[in-house]
Design an enzyme around this catalytic site. Structure first.
Site, PDB file in Angstrom:
ATOM      1  N   CYS A  17      -4.585   2.480  -3.669  1.00  0.00           N
ATOM      2  CA  CYS A  17      -3.375   3.027  -2.968  1.00  0.00           C
ATOM      3  C   CYS A  17      -2.467   1.817  -3.416  1.00  0.00           C
ATOM      4  O   CYS A  17      -1.313   1.909  -2.426  1.00  0.00           O
ATOM      5  CB  CYS A  17      -3.754   3.053  -1.722  1.00  0.00           C
ATOM      6  SG  CYS A  17      -4.839   4.642  -1.335  1.00  0.00           S
ATOM      7  N   GLN A  61      -4.755  -5.214   6.482  1.00  0.00           N
ATOM      8  CA  GLN A  61      -5.645  -6.266   5.872  1.00  0.00           C
ATOM      9  C   GLN A  61      -5.803  -7.555   6.389  1.00  0.00           C
ATOM     10  O   GLN A  61      -6.756  -8.521   6.192  1.00  0.00           O
ATOM     11  CB  GLN A  61      -5.340  -6.289   4.316  1.00  0.00           C
ATOM     12  CG  GLN A  61      -5.645  -4.955   3.565  1.00  0.00           C
ATOM     13  CD  GLN A  61      -7.047  -4.504   3.525  1.00  0.00           C
ATOM     14  OE1 GLN A  61      -8.084  -5.394   3.930  1.00  0.00           O
ATOM     15  NE2 GLN A  61      -7.098  -3.330   3.306  1.00  0.00           N
ATOM     16  N   HIS A 120       0.874  -1.331  -0.100  1.00  0.00           N
ATOM     17  CA  HIS A 120      -0.039   0.119   0.038  1.00  0.00           C
ATOM     18  C   HIS A 120       0.913   1.221   0.086  1.00  0.00           C
ATOM     19  O   HIS A 120       2.131   1.144   0.376  1.00  0.00           O
ATOM     20  CB  HIS A 120      -0.745   0.088   1.271  1.00  0.00           C
ATOM     21  CG  HIS A 120      -1.750   0.868   1.478  1.00  0.00           C
ATOM     22  ND1 HIS A 120      -1.744   2.184   1.850  1.00  0.00           N
ATOM     23  CD2 HIS A 120      -3.361   0.722   1.277  1.00  0.00           C
ATOM     24  CE1 HIS A 120      -2.923   2.985   1.720  1.00  0.00           C
ATOM     25  NE2 HIS A 120      -3.917   2.006   1.333  1.00  0.00           N
ATOM     26  N   ASP A 173       2.622  -5.003   8.029  1.00  0.00           N
ATOM     27  CA  ASP A 173       1.657  -4.163   7.935  1.00  0.00           C
ATOM     28  C   ASP A 173       0.507  -5.005   7.933  1.00  0.00           C
ATOM     29  O   ASP A 173       0.034  -5.770   7.025  1.00  0.00           O
ATOM     30  CB  ASP A 173       1.995  -3.573   6.412  1.00  0.00           C
ATOM     31  CG  ASP A 173       0.429  -2.628   5.951  1.00  0.00           C
ATOM     32  OD1 ASP A 173      -0.446  -2.729   6.942  1.00  0.00           O
ATOM     33  OD2 ASP A 173       0.178  -2.187   5.073  1.00  0.00           O
ATOM     34  N   LYS A 176     -10.575  -0.904   9.736  1.00  0.00           N
ATOM     35  CA  LYS A 176     -10.802  -2.270   8.867  1.00  0.00           C
ATOM     36  C   LYS A 176     -11.184  -3.457   9.825  1.00  0.00           C
ATOM     37  O   LYS A 176     -11.355  -4.510   9.401  1.00  0.00           O
ATOM     38  CB  LYS A 176      -9.521  -2.249   8.018  1.00  0.00           C
ATOM     39  CG  LYS A 176      -9.110  -1.225   7.181  1.00  0.00           C
ATOM     40  CD  LYS A 176      -8.124  -1.462   6.443  1.00  0.00           C
ATOM     41  CE  LYS A 176      -7.452  -0.244   5.863  1.00  0.00           C
ATOM     42  NZ  LYS A 176      -8.042   0.166   4.461  1.00  0.00           N
TER      43      LYS A 176
HETATM   44  C1  LIG Z   1      -2.438  -3.071   3.364  1.00  0.00           C
HETATM   45  C2  LIG Z   1      -2.685  -1.781   3.796  1.00  0.00           C
HETATM   46  N1  LIG Z   1      -1.868  -0.980   4.467  1.00  0.00           N
HETATM   47  C3  LIG Z   1      -2.145   0.256   5.142  1.00  0.00           C
HETATM   48  C4  LIG Z   1      -3.242   0.669   4.942  1.00  0.00           C
HETATM   49  C5  LIG Z   1      -3.426   2.264   5.370  1.00  0.00           C
HETATM   50  O1  LIG Z   1      -4.276   2.311   6.659  1.00  0.00           O
HETATM   51  P1  LIG Z   1      -4.858   3.594   7.169  1.00  0.00           P
HETATM   52  O2  LIG Z   1      -5.295   4.437   5.945  1.00  0.00           O
HETATM   53  O3  LIG Z   1      -6.039   3.007   7.834  1.00  0.00           O
HETATM   54  O4  LIG Z   1      -3.729   4.130   7.808  1.00  0.00           O
HETATM   55  C6  LIG Z   1      -4.372   0.104   3.955  1.00  0.00           C
HETATM   56  C7  LIG Z   1      -5.461   0.934   3.983  1.00  0.00           C
HETATM   57  O5  LIG Z   1      -5.993   0.864   3.083  1.00  0.00           O
HETATM   58  C8  LIG Z   1      -3.993  -1.266   3.789  1.00  0.00           C
HETATM   59  O6  LIG Z   1      -4.859  -1.745   3.074  1.00  0.00           O
END
Ligand SMILES: Cc1ncc(COP(=O)(O)O)c(C=O)c1O
Lengths: 421, 149
Positions: free
Chosen positions: A378, A217, A137, A214, A240
């Protein structure tokens, strides 16, 4: 797990999962969109919230709203206790060794930036290397690019294959004594791929590198145990995971957190301030400057209680069955190509359709009440890799049903009809 | 409630499938890229100007049906227009799709009227206007890229 390829066949799954009972917990699921029942398939963007979470937040504001860690009055004591209880729930959820290792942040994005700007900024120098993967992401790319600009470190990227799996041999070749940080996604938001993070971590540790996972998800779909994984940092967002927006958690090994300089300065993160010298607070408060998202943390605690009550194993079993059903059903659509076909996948169905742009699919589906995400998610490097400008993505949660998948597939057929003029 | 057919009219579907004036323009004296970072739509506009007129115009790139059809219809409508006429049409079209006028006179838009359905879809207005903003910028400044954000 699904079989892949055009011959993917669906066999009704095992779990006696009472989906109607859990749906009743989510007030929003009874609303209509364009006169049709909402079919919410955008869970990877954000999940819906059960009444239990909404009520926990509501209850805090109605009955014990107060700032934490500072008042001697009853309300402040109650709020502090609830906030710290939420921290403890996060610790249990991740199986961290101590509450001190759980830092409340705004979300996964802030957690990654925190690690980059404290651990990264204080330890990296020119020529050091940071490894990420193609399927990150943007929030696990840009903070490292910023760090590289600041320190002269170099960003390296692990490639993926046509199914959307990490190429482990390539990763091993990238690792060297220059590798300082490996920051890797646990489950890809664009593809659904489950990354074998344990193996990634082991190999990094053999080189003395520190690993951030990370988990944004991953946490809604699978239980994770930071001690069993032996990751150095783990990050996720509450929203999420059926909790409120604006809050999330950073897990870090205590030894590392203690060495790291603070992220932001302010109230709560200090023990003593004079103009000559400031003494920082102990963990975890050293990293929690200012009044935090108290209601959010309490809501996250309620979300964890909720998920624990249903059980991540039951959730995963049910979702895998839905995924198999959806995979087979979508593959019946002529001209549809699934993007992300790793054998080990979470319930995310990214696809493109011949001759119909994802945004048009999105609008047509919305008319049937079906909410999906369209775009680059993203994860622009993933789009580049698969040579598509965007995909349509249905991401499933445990409150989705087989009938909703049927609605999705019917709507996709309808899109084809509209464009077949 | 709106009917999807008002958005995806036959003209739109047709211009998406077989866009007119699609491809690079040999000898173009103005070339400008339009980009919508939100959805990844990316169009390049090619212009040949002579005597204050758009002597020829074409585009290429990728995008959704609305943005491709809009570019196709726009390039058709702009051929031979003076830059002043082009600006007038730009302003009228913008009004049409952003619904600033309640009751648009669809007649005067000719084929462009097919895009009027977009006004009911706020999330899609940028798709329809990407090529128009690109043209507007190409005619009024010497920027080399345009983004919708
Ligand atoms: C794999 C992954 N990492 C990081 C994020 C970032 O999360 P946040 O926007 O809640 O900080 C997302 C959000 O879509 C994601 O899908």
């Amino acid at each position: 797990m699904t079989s892949k390829g055009t011959a993917a066949r669906y066999q009704a799954g095992p779990p006696a999962f009472d989906v109607e009972a859990v749906r009743a917990d989510f007030p929003i699921l009874s609303r209509q969109v364009h006169g049709k029942p909402l079919v919410y398939l955008d869970n990877a963007a954000t999940s819906q919230k059960p009444a239990q979470v909404i009520e926990a937040v509501d209850h805090y504001y109605r009955h014990y709203n107060a700032n934490i860690h500072r008042g001697v009055h009853t309300l402040s004591a109650e709020a502090t206790a609830a906030y710290e209880a939420a921290r403890h729930k996060v610790r249990d959820f991740l199986n961290a060794g101590s509450d001190k290792e759980i830092i409340f942040v705004r979300g996964a994005t802030e957690a990654i930036n925190l690690v980059a700007q404290t651990f990264g900024r204080s330890t990296l120098k020119g020529g050091d290397e940071i490894i990420i993967s193609t399927m990150e992401h943007h929030s696990n790319i840009v903070p490292w690019q910023l760090l590289c600009e600041q320190t002269g470190a170099v960003l390296r990227v692990i490639p993926i294959n046509d199914k959307g799996e990490l190429i482990m041999e390539a990763y091993e070749k990238l690792l060297s004594e220059r590798t300082r940080i490996v920051s890797i996604v646990h489950i890809s938001n664009a593809l659904g791929t489950v990354v074998p993070v344990k193996a990634v971590i082991e190999k990094a540790h053999q080189r003395g590198a520190v690993v951030l996972v990370d988990g944004a998800q991953a946490v809604p779909h699978a239980s994770c145990d930071v001690q069993a994984l032996d990751c150095d940092f783990y990050v996720f967002s509450s929203h999420k995971l059926f909790g409120p927006t604006g809050v999330g958690a950073l897990y870090g090994k205590q030894r590392l957190l203690e060495q790291m300089p603070p992220y932001q300065g302010g109230g709560d993160m200090i023990k003593m301030v004079t103009f000559a010298r400031t003494e920082y607070n102990d963990l975890p408060y050293k990293f929690e400057a200012g009044t935090p998202n108290i209601a959010g943390a309490i809501g996250l605690g309620a979300a964890l209680d909720y998920v624990n009550r249903i059980g991540l194993a039951a959730i995963a079993g049910y979702e895998q069955d839905l995924l198999a059903y959806g995979t087979a059903a979508l593959q019946e659509v002529p001209g549809l190509r699934l993007i992300g076909t790793a054998p080990d996948k979470a319930s995310i169905l990214s696809f493109v359709l011949d001759g119909i742009h994802p945004h048009d699919i999105g609008t047509i589906l919305d008319h049937e009440g079906v909410a999906i995400r369209t775009g680059h998610h993203c994860a622009m490097p993933v789009m580049d890799f698969f040579r598509v400008p965007a995909t349509a993505r249905a991401s499933l949660a445990f409150y989705n049903t087989h009938a909703e998948i049927d609605t999705l597939v019917r709507a996709v057929f309808n899109a084809r009809k509209i464009f077949a003029k | 409630m709106f009917d999807l057919k008002d958005l995806y009219q036959e003209v739109i579907v047709d211009h998406n499938r077989s866009p007119r004036n699609f491809g690079k323009l040999a000898g173009a004296d103005r070339m400008l890229e339009g980009f919508n970072p939100l959805c990844g739509d990316r169009l390049t506009l090619y212009l040949k100007l002579a005597d204050g007129r758009i002597a020829d115009i074409s585009f290429d790139g990728t995008g959704c049906a609305i943005s491709i059809a809009s570019a196709s219809l726009m390039t058709d409508a702009m051929k031979g227009k003076t830059t002043a006429e082009a600006e007038t049409i730009f302003n009228q079209f913008h009004e049409l799709v952003t619904a600033t006028r309640a009751d648009p006179d669809l007649e005067k838009f000719g084929k462009l009227a097919a895009l009027a359905g977009v006004r009911e879809y706020p999330t899609r207005v940028k798709c329809a206007t990407l090529c128009w903003h690109t043209l507007h910028t190409a005619l009024t400044s010497d920027q080399t890229t345009v983004t919708t954000e």
